[in-house]
Every structure is written in C-alpha cells, then in structure tokens.
Design a protein around this motif. Structure first.
Motif, PDB file in Angstrom:
ATOM      1  N   PRO A 262     -44.198  37.002  19.175  1.00 34.52           N
ATOM      2  CA  PRO A 262     -43.104  37.930  18.872  1.00 34.52           C
ATOM      3  C   PRO A 262     -42.766  37.898  17.377  1.00 34.52           C
ATOM      4  CG  PRO A 262     -42.499  36.416  20.662  1.00 34.52           C
ATOM      5  CD  PRO A 262     -43.741  35.878  20.036  1.00 34.52           C
ATOM      6  N   SER A 263     -42.186  38.987  16.886  1.00 40.67           N
ATOM      7  CA  SER A 263     -41.964  39.141  15.446  1.00 40.67           C
ATOM      8  C   SER A 263     -41.009  38.092  14.883  1.00 40.67           C
ATOM      9  CB  SER A 263     -41.433  40.545  15.153  1.00 40.67           C
ATOM     10  OG  SER A 263     -40.218  40.776  15.851  1.00 40.67           O
ATOM     11  N   HIS A 264     -40.050  37.628  15.712  1.00 38.24           N
ATOM     12  CA  HIS A 264     -39.065  36.676  15.186  1.00 38.24           C
ATOM     13  C   HIS A 264     -39.682  35.321  14.860  1.00 38.24           C
ATOM     14  CE1 HIS A 264     -38.884  35.619  19.547  1.00 38.24           C
ATOM     15  NE2 HIS A 264     -38.735  34.401  19.080  1.00 38.24           N
ATOM     16  N   MET A 265     -40.896  35.061  15.350  1.00 36.79           N
ATOM     17  CA  MET A 265     -41.543  33.779  15.053  1.00 36.79           C
ATOM     18  C   MET A 265     -41.893  33.652  13.569  1.00 36.79           C
ATOM     19  SD  MET A 265     -41.651  31.799  17.684  1.00 36.79           S
ATOM     20  CE  MET A 265     -41.437  31.854  19.472  1.00 36.79           C
ATOM     21  N   LYS A 266     -41.993  34.782  12.890  1.00 36.01           N
ATOM     22  CA  LYS A 266     -42.277  34.718  11.452  1.00 36.01           C
ATOM     23  C   LYS A 266     -41.163  33.977  10.716  1.00 36.01           C
ATOM     24  CE  LYS A 266     -42.102  38.415   8.699  1.00 36.01           C
ATOM     25  NZ  LYS A 266     -42.515  39.650   7.985  1.00 36.01           N
ATOM     26  N   THR A 267     -39.946  34.085  11.228  1.00 34.41           N
ATOM     27  CA  THR A 267     -38.814  33.413  10.599  1.00 34.41           C
ATOM     28  C   THR A 267     -39.025  31.905  10.550  1.00 34.41           C
ATOM     29  OG1 THR A 267     -37.350  35.152  11.404  1.00 34.41           O
ATOM     30  CG2 THR A 267     -36.305  33.116  10.668  1.00 34.41           C
ATOM     31  N   ARG A 268     -39.627  31.354  11.604  1.00 34.56           N
ATOM     32  CA  ARG A 268     -39.879  29.906  11.627  1.00 34.56           C
ATOM     33  C   ARG A 268     -40.830  29.514  10.498  1.00 34.56           C
ATOM     34  NH1 ARG A 268     -40.002  27.453  17.719  1.00 34.56           N
ATOM     35  NH2 ARG A 268     -38.408  28.795  18.663  1.00 34.56           N
ATOM     36  N   TYR A 269     -41.848  30.331  10.314  1.00 40.82           N
ATOM     37  CA  TYR A 269     -42.800  30.071   9.231  1.00 40.82           C
ATOM     38  C   TYR A 269     -42.099  30.146   7.874  1.00 40.82           C
ATOM     39  CZ  TYR A 269     -46.711  30.855   6.001  1.00 40.82           C
ATOM     40  OH  TYR A 269     -47.593  30.778   4.955  1.00 40.82           O
ATOM     41  N   ILE A 270     -41.333  31.216   7.661  1.00 42.84           N
ATOM     42  CA  ILE A 270     -40.639  31.420   6.390  1.00 42.84           C
ATOM     43  C   ILE A 270     -39.699  30.252   6.106  1.00 42.84           C
ATOM     44  CG2 ILE A 270     -38.983  32.876   5.163  1.00 42.84           C
ATOM     45  CD1 ILE A 270     -41.728  34.164   5.403  1.00 42.84           C
ATOM     46  N   THR A 271     -38.933  29.864   7.107  1.00 46.79           N
ATOM     47  CA  THR A 271     -37.988  28.759   6.938  1.00 46.79           C
ATOM     48  C   THR A 271     -38.707  27.475   6.565  1.00 46.79           C
ATOM     49  OG1 THR A 271     -36.473  29.751   8.543  1.00 46.79           O
ATOM     50  CG2 THR A 271     -36.176  27.406   8.076  1.00 46.79           C
ATOM     51  N   TRP A 272     -39.834  27.216   7.235  1.00 49.79           N
ATOM     52  CA  TRP A 272     -40.597  25.999   6.940  1.00 49.79           C
ATOM     53  C   TRP A 272     -41.103  26.002   5.500  1.00 49.79           C
ATOM     54  CZ3 TRP A 272     -41.372  21.223   8.192  1.00 49.79           C
ATOM     55  CH2 TRP A 272     -42.493  20.555   7.697  1.00 49.79           C
ATOM     56  N   VAL A 273     -41.716  27.094   5.072  1.00 49.76           N
ATOM     57  CA  VAL A 273     -42.304  27.146   3.722  1.00 49.76           C
ATOM     58  C   VAL A 273     -41.216  27.041   2.656  1.00 49.76           C
ATOM     59  CG1 VAL A 273     -43.706  28.513   2.133  1.00 49.76           C
ATOM     60  CG2 VAL A 273     -44.278  28.480   4.556  1.00 49.76           C
ATOM     61  N   LYS A 274     -40.086  27.682   2.881  1.00 53.02           N
ATOM     62  CA  LYS A 274     -38.995  27.624   1.905  1.00 53.02           C
ATOM     63  C   LYS A 274     -38.449  26.210   1.746  1.00 53.02           C
ATOM     64  CE  LYS A 274     -37.130  32.348   2.039  1.00 53.02           C
ATOM     65  NZ  LYS A 274     -35.972  33.185   2.416  1.00 53.02           N
ATOM     66  N   ASN A 275     -38.532  25.403   2.808  1.00 57.30           N
ATOM     67  CA  ASN A 275     -37.951  24.069   2.771  1.00 57.30           C
ATOM     68  C   ASN A 275     -38.962  22.961   2.503  1.00 57.30           C
ATOM     69  OD1 ASN A 275     -34.918  24.212   3.596  1.00 57.30           O
ATOM     70  ND2 ASN A 275     -35.935  25.651   4.947  1.00 57.30           N
ATOM     71  N   LEU A 276     -40.168  23.345   2.090  1.00 59.91           N
ATOM     72  CA  LEU A 276     -41.163  22.332   1.753  1.00 59.91           C
ATOM     73  C   LEU A 276     -40.714  21.537   0.532  1.00 59.91           C
ATOM     74  CD1 LEU A 276     -44.510  24.271   2.227  1.00 59.91           C
ATOM     75  CD2 LEU A 276     -43.816  22.217   3.463  1.00 59.91           C
ATOM     76  N   LYS A 277     -40.825  20.219   0.612  1.00 58.72           N
ATOM     77  CA  LYS A 277     -40.437  19.343  -0.495  1.00 58.72           C
ATOM     78  C   LYS A 277     -41.600  18.488  -0.979  1.00 58.72           C
ATOM     79  CE  LYS A 277     -35.643  18.972   1.103  1.00 58.72           C
ATOM     80  NZ  LYS A 277     -34.569  18.047   1.581  1.00 58.72           N
ATOM     81  N   TRP A 278     -42.650  18.397  -0.178  1.00 54.00           N
ATOM     82  CA  TRP A 278     -43.776  17.521  -0.487  1.00 54.00           C
ATOM     83  C   TRP A 278     -45.066  18.338  -0.497  1.00 54.00           C
ATOM     84  CZ3 TRP A 278     -43.092  11.877  -0.017  1.00 54.00           C
ATOM     85  CH2 TRP A 278     -41.797  11.515   0.373  1.00 54.00           C
ATOM     86  N   ASN A 279     -45.992  17.945  -1.344  1.00 57.86           N
ATOM     87  CA  ASN A 279     -47.345  18.458  -1.204  1.00 57.86           C
ATOM     88  C   ASN A 279     -47.969  17.810   0.032  1.00 57.86           C
ATOM     89  OD1 ASN A 279     -47.680  20.350  -3.302  1.00 57.86           O
ATOM     90  ND2 ASN A 279     -47.916  18.695  -4.809  1.00 57.86           N
ATOM     91  N   TRP A 280     -49.050  18.389   0.495  1.00 59.71           N
ATOM     92  CA  TRP A 280     -49.659  17.976   1.761  1.00 59.71           C
ATOM     93  C   TRP A 280     -50.510  16.729   1.555  1.00 59.71           C
ATOM     94  CZ3 TRP A 280     -53.766  21.475   4.620  1.00 59.71           C
ATOM     95  CH2 TRP A 280     -54.139  20.848   5.816  1.00 59.71           C
ATOM     96  N   CYS A 281     -50.057  15.608   2.087  1.00 58.75           N
ATOM     97  CA  CYS A 281     -50.846  14.372   2.048  1.00 58.75           C
ATOM     98  C   CYS A 281     -51.915  14.469   3.130  1.00 58.75           C
ATOM     99  CB  CYS A 281     -49.946  13.168   2.291  1.00 58.75           C
ATOM    100  SG  CYS A 281     -50.846  11.602   2.355  1.00 58.75           S
TER     101      CYS A 281
END
Length: 798
Positions: A375-394
């Motif tokens: 569903p389209s609202h699932m994109k919000t979860r992705y956006i929220t996650w990327v905006k709140n990234l604090k670490w590079n990927w170990c």
C-alpha cells in the motif's frame, strides 16, 4: 466427467508432478513478450517455517500466476538465505556445538550439511503449495555464485569510494559478539533504576541522575543546558566523579533535557548514542569500561570481571555505603536491543567496514518517489527511516559462517589488499591474493570478519540477474517488476537493496514493492519461529486441509494488514472448494453433447452472465494490478456464488434439462455460455487455487483448448462494458430474489407454483426481458409473468 467428490490428497501430488514434468513454469529468456520479474525474499534457514511465511509468500505467488495469465513472460526465481547469524545459531543448537570451539572450515562444513536438509524441506513445502517459481533459477546466499556477486559488490563499492575501513565506536551485541547496523536495533522496555548520585564541585553537591552508574569510571564530562538558570553557574568548573575521585569538566550543551532527572547529565564512553555524539563533537578520549564479551574491563576498580548487570548492582551498593546515592527510583526504561537476541546493545570502539550511506541520504529519499509502493502509505516508513539515519552502514560481522571479505592487510605497511575479480569467490583465510602488496611485502594478514547477511540479501536483484557473470541478464530484468516483503524489513531489505542497486547501477531495483502483513498468534503478536507461538505446522496443514484450502485463506486479507489465523478459518476454504467442484460438475454435465461451435444466437440472460464475468474480471484485474489480492478474490467470489451459482444456473436449469420445451437453439445458447463462463471462472480462480482448477480443466477443457494446462491460458478481458446488459442482470436477480423471499416468508416450498408475477420496468428493457420470461417462469415456478412499463422497477407477486 468429474468424480462425485473432489479428492485433494490424491489430486494435488499428481497435478504437481504434471507441472514439473511439463516444465509449465520455466522462464523462457528467448520469449518475445514483456518480462515481469519478481524479487522474492529468500527465507532464512533458521528452523521450521510457519503459517506466517505461507501467508505472505503465497500472496506474492498469486501475483506471479496472474501476471503470467495476463501475457507476461514471468521471471520468478526463489532463494534461500543461509549465511546469517540465525543459521549459525540453528547449527549450534542442533549439533550442540559452539562455532568458536571448532576450526572455521569444519564449522562451515557442519553448517552446509544442516542447511542442505532445511533447504530441501523448504523447497518441498513451497512446491506442495503449488508455487509456480522456476526452480532452475533458485539461488542460495552462501553459494559460490552469491558469494562471487557479493564480493564483486564490495569491490565495486570500494573502488567507487563508497566502502571504507574505520576504527571507531560501533553498535555491538555482546551476546552475539558482533558489530551490528542501526537497522538491526529494536526498542524494548526494561525494568531499571534512575540513580541520583552525588558529584562534588568545590565541596558543593551536584546531583546527576543516571541509569548506567557502572560507567562512572569512563565519565568524560558533565553537561548542563545553557538555558538552565538553576544550574548554569556550574558551567566552566570541574566536578569530582564519586568513588573514582577524578575530575571532569562541566560543559554546556543545548541538547541536555532540563526536565529529565536533575536537569544535568554525565557523558561516558559509552552509555548511549548521545554520549557518542558528544564524544565526537567535543573530541573526548575513549576510556574503556566494557569489553566485547559484556564484561567489565580488568582496569576498572571495584567491578572488574563482572557482567554489566552485576557491575551496576555493585556500584549502586558502593555508592549507598559511601553516602553518595541520593535516591534510586524504579522505572520502565526504553533501550535499544539486538533484534536477533534482545540483548541490550553497547557502543564499543572497533575497526569495521562501512558503506557510506549518509552522504547519499537525499538521493535515497528521492528514489522512493520512483518506486510504486503498495500500500502507498508504506512509503512513509521508508522515508521516516532514511530521514532518521545517524550511522553509516556497518557491514562487517564477527561471525564464522558467511561471505568472507575479499581483503588482506599488509603487515609491513598496513595497506588494504583487495582480491582480483577473477579470483572470486575467495576466502582470504584459506587463500592468499594473487599479488603481493604494492610495497613488495608478502606478509599479508587475512580479514577474518564476514559480510553482514544484508550485504548479500540486498543484492538479490543482482544475484537474480547474474550480475557481471557470463550469462548476465541484469539489464533485461532490472528494474524488476516487483519486490514482495514484510513491512518490518523496510528499514533493512528494502532500504539496503534500493541503496546498493543505485550505487551499482544508478537506478531503482524494482518498479513496484508489495508490502504484506503478518499473521498474528493473538492480538498484536506476530507468529514467529523464535517465539514458538505457531501451533499450526504448514506441512501438516496441507496434508490435512489441502494446499488449495490454505491458499484460498491466504487470499482473504487486504494488502499490508495483519490478520489472525485459526483452523476454523479453513472451513470457509473447504466450503468454497466443494462448491466449485459441484458447480463445475453440474455445469459440465450439461455439456456432454455440446458441439463446441459458437452460436450467433445468444439469449440476453446468457449475454448478461458473460458480460458480468467480463466486468468482474476487469474489477479483479484492477485490484490485482494494485496487488490487492483479497479484494480481487472477494470480487470473483461475489460473481461465483451470487451471479453464477445462485442465479444464473438456477435460471437456465430448466432450459438445459428440457430442450424439447425451450428449443435446442436456446439450449445451445446456454451451453456456449456455461462453457465460456465456467472456463473464465476457472482461469480467474486458478491463481488462488491452482490444483482444483487444473484438475477440472484437464477433465474437460483440455480436449478443446489449445494449451495442456489452464495456467498457460490468458485472462481474456474486453475493454468495453455492456452497461445495459448488466442492468438487465440486476433486474433478473431481483425478480428471482423476490420470488424466493415471498416463498420463504409464506413458508412455501421453493417449487411452489406462483399464480402471477407483475413486473414494471423502464421501456428500453421491456422487449429484452420478454426473451427472458421462459427462464424466469421456470425458475420461479410461476404460471404467468406480466411486464408493464414504468420509469421505476417494481415487482408484485400474487
């Protein structure tokens, strides 16, 4: 013709064998039709599968069948994720061994032996469910191919400057004894204490509240919000740390929460991510308290050698004995834990490999808009996650069974040596590089860490496309048509795949992403292997209730929503299976002497049911194009039960049985309609219940249709809708309904003869309905039906 009763126990294995022998679902790379490629989550080899897996994987499989019947050349491989920490734990538990106690090569051999058994079990389960994937293109995340592509991915990103090696604080699980990434964190409420401790400033007490008093030894500073009028006079002074009696500076920082505790906070290495931010911001030195095993370091007075919780208890006791504890308040404290074992995560300095994602944060946000989210609202979860990234990927893990880094280190000059691609896959512990260091040294130290399992899973589109291999089809299948996955791994599998595909290819990995819900054991709790709350073992369910019954149930939920499961739910499935068999048996019984020649003469009521089928398929197709499987099934169900079985078959029954009364041409019209409509229904249901529909098709239709399997046929949908025909059908159904209702209310048999039915309806429909009267009279058992003209539709029964 069809047997009296349908026997799925005998039918399903036989039909499955027929599909396998005839290679019904093999992908044809040379076919001219458009490719629809599916990126399916490789299930983790960590134990038994449960009904939750069946739910989501089967929904995606239905889309594969639908797209195939809409004319696409479906590329549908299937993988197994077998190189992760869960696999290590499975092997350790099954064999009662510890990876650290064996040579790595020996432990890896044990892992391969165990996962081979589970892979076969998993494949057998998916096959018994009728999965239409191409098993010749299946992959394993630990196979030489997957290792080679994973290592090529690392080398490609290293050359592009996106991968780097750094010694710095990292998220660390002391139970699993490995570094982890931000995406592997979960939040958990734990019982703790908020301890108010006395620090001293010029013989004045400074009250600090903390949940981690065991870290007093590594205190770096005291922070006060500059707006804190009550305490800001301490800023610039030094405080004495209790018990350890060394001084730390008192500094100002606007991130201090004045409403929490005493409004002042100590910074240690490291209690939480805020400590880490201040550590970097103010260039503090690292002071070690906790080691990688979760034990207090030997250099820490009072608590060395203790576990973290033991140390916390002892420090609180010492503070109290020395009059340094003001108060201790019991609280529920939200902490970050490792998703795999629920151990509270520490921040420890370590040399690890990272992928730089923070510098591409804005681009990774914009890529979400290029993908269709369902569903389209699932994109919000992705956006929220990327905006709140604090670490590079170990991406490095201190584990034993996984894809090795193709890396060595020069013992003389410290340079990183990367393997040549022609050497891949390679295990640096067992094989040296093909060339010495650029300094000339051959004294090379292999990297012992392995890649994070997500570093391999995130290249599943590249594995499917055999990226940079001799048979590379990457450009033909990427962007893939669809990725299917659960919503809780949007932050991991979806995000990492989007990032890596963009870094490698400069484009999105798939056009659509289908996010499935969970199956809940009880309200709010998903079924999982680790929680052991699934009482329904899938293999036994299939043996007892049939694959089609399970599949029909999986098609009941709205996309992205969670659902519960009970054995009682399968009663609905079984009722449907029985109804489809009986309705087909009744329909086909009347086609025994049908000459299979299309007649130009079609009665309006026959045209209505075919038009209604077309309208139903249009609606269902629109839902399926948006991955709404439950809504599509419900649409087809409504047509099957209400329009076809309850009304149309009852309407034409007398005409089928008595051609000498109704006319042979009229019977032929009904026969053509039944042949066409039932076949359309079987095709529609074949994506949900492939076994029974194939069995019915093989028993009758295969002789007259061009394909050996119903699953090779196409959904035929006319673009135009005959609205007048559908309106006529509405009138017909209302007449039948009112007649039944009248007899029920008057306690009459359905065969009771009615004296008269008077119908009024708009003029355009009067002449057409007249042609339906013989069927209506027979179906309602009415002596006469009178039609009058009116602007409104009414029915009077006498």
């Amino acid at each position: 013709m069809l047997d009296k009763k349908y026997n799925p126990t005998e039918t399903e294995p036989r039909i499955r064998k027929f599909w396998e022998e005839n290679k019904i679902y093999e992908f044809n790379l040379d076919a001219s039709n458009d490719i629809y490629s599916i990126d399916t989550p490789p299930p983790t080899i960590s134990g038994k599968l449960h009904i939750g897996h069946i739910f989501s994987y089967t929904q995606a499989e239905m889309i594969a069948r639908y797209k195939r019947m809409r004319g696409y050349n479906v590329f549908y491989p299937f993988g197994f994720d077998n190189n992760g920490l869960p696999t290590e734990r499975l092997v350790e538990n099954e064999l009662n061994i510890k990876a650290k106690d064996l040579p790595r090569s020996e432990f890896n051999d044990r892992c391969l032996e165990i996962i081979g058994k589970y892979e076969n079990e998993f494949k057998e389960l998916w096959s018994s469910l009728g999965f239409s994937c191409d098993w010749t293109r299946s992959y394993k995340t630990i196979s030489p191919l997957s290792q080679r592509i994973s290592q090529k991915s690392f080398i490609d990103l290293y050359k592009k400057g996106k991968v780097y090696l750094e010694e710095s604080p990292v998220l660390y699980c002391t139970n699993c004894q490995t570094s982890i990434a931000q995406a592997e964190l979960e939040s958990k409420d734990v019982k703790s204490t908020f301890n108010h401790i006395k620090f001293f400033v010029d013989n004045e007490i400074l009250e600090i509240a903390t949940t981690r008093p065991e870290l007093l030894n590594s205190c770096q500073a005291i922070f006060i919000n500059p707006k804190d009028k009550k305490n800001n006079h301490f800023i610039g002074k030094k405080a004495v740390v209790p018990l350890y009696n060394f001084e730390v500076p008192i500094m100002s920082d606007e991130n201090v929460d004045m409403d929490k505790g005493s409004g002042m906070v100590m910074c240690c290495t490291f209690g939480d991510t805020t400590d880490l931010e201040w550590y970097k911001k103010y260039n503090f030195s690292y002071k070690k308290t906790i080691n990688s095993k979760g034990i207090i370091d030997d250099n820490v007075e009072y608590i060395s050698g203790l576990t973290i919780k033991q140390a916390r208890k002892k420090i609180i006791s010492l503070l109290e004995e020395n009059g340094l504890l003001i108060k201790s308040i019991s609280i529920n404290h939200n902490v970050s834990v490792h998703e795999r074992c629920s151990t509270e995560v520490e921040i420890l300095p370590s040399k690890q490999w990272y992928i730089d994602i923070l510098s591409s944060q804005e681009k990774l946000l914009s890529l979400a808009d290029e993908i269709n989210w369902y569903p389209s609202h699932m994109k919000t979860r992705y956006i929220t996650w990327v905006k709140n990234l604090k670490w590079n990927w170990c991406i490095s893990r201190q584990r034993y069974f996984g894809v090795p880094f193709p890396v060595w280190y020069c013992a003389d000059c410290g340079r990183v040596i990367i393997a040549d691609e022609k050497e891949l896959p390679i295990n640096p512990i067992e094989s040296p590089p093909s060339h010495p260091c650029t300094c000339g040294s051959t004294h090379l130290i292999p990297e012992t860490a392995v890649l994070d399992t997500w570093a391999t899973s995130s290249v599943s589109p590249l594995i499917n496309g055999h990226w940079k291999e001799k048979d590379d089809i990457t450009d033909r299948i990427i962007p893939m048509g669809m990725r299917t996955q659960a919503h809780e791994i949007i932050r991991t599998w979806a995000f990492y795949t989007i990032a890596k595909t963009y870094f490698h290819l400069g484009r999105i990995p798939w056009k659509d992403i289908m996010i499935c819900g969970f199956v809940l054991a009880r309200k709010g709790e998903k079924i999982s292997k680790s929680k052991k709350n699934s009482k329904t073992e899938p293999t036994q369910l299939i043996m007892t209730h049939s694959a089609d019954s399970i599949r029909y149930w999986t098609a009941s939920a709205k996309l992205g929503t969670d659902t519960t499961f009970s054995i009682d739910d399968l009663k609905i499935s079984k009722r449907f299976i029985t109804k489809l068999w009986n309705a087909s048996k009744f329909s086909l019984m009347h086609l025994e002497n049908y000459n299979h020649q299309k007649s130009d003469y079609i009665l309006p009521q026959d045209q209505w049911i075919m038009d209604k089928l077309n309208s139903t398929l249009q609606t269902a197709s629109n839902y399926l194009d948006n991955y709404e499987i439950g809504l599509a099934r419900n649409t087809i169900d409504n047509f099957f039960w209400n329009d076809y079985c309850d009304n149309y078959l009852e309407l034409v029954k007398d005409r089928l049985y008595k051609p000498e009364i109704h006319g042979h041409d009229n019977r032929k019209s009904a026969q053509f309609t039944i042949y066409t409509t039932l076949l359309g229904l079987l095709k529609a249901y074949s994506i949900f219940t492939p076994f029974i529909t194939e069995e019915i098709y093989k028993n009758y239709y295969q002789e007259y249709e061009k394909e050996i399997s119903i699953h090779l046929l196409k959904w035929e949908i006319k673009k135009s809708i005959n609205k007048k025909s559908l309106e006529l059908g509405t009138y017909i159904k209302q007449i039948l309904s009112e007649a039944r209702k009248y007899k029920t209310e008057h306690s009459l048999s359905m065969k009771h003869e009615l004296t008269k039915i008077i119908i009024t309806l708009p003029t355009p429909y009067q002449q057409t309905l007249t042609k339906v009267l013989p069927d209506l009279q027979a179906a309602t058992h009415s002596k006469s039906i009178i039609i009058n003209t009116s602007e409104t539709f009414t029915i009077q029964i006498i």
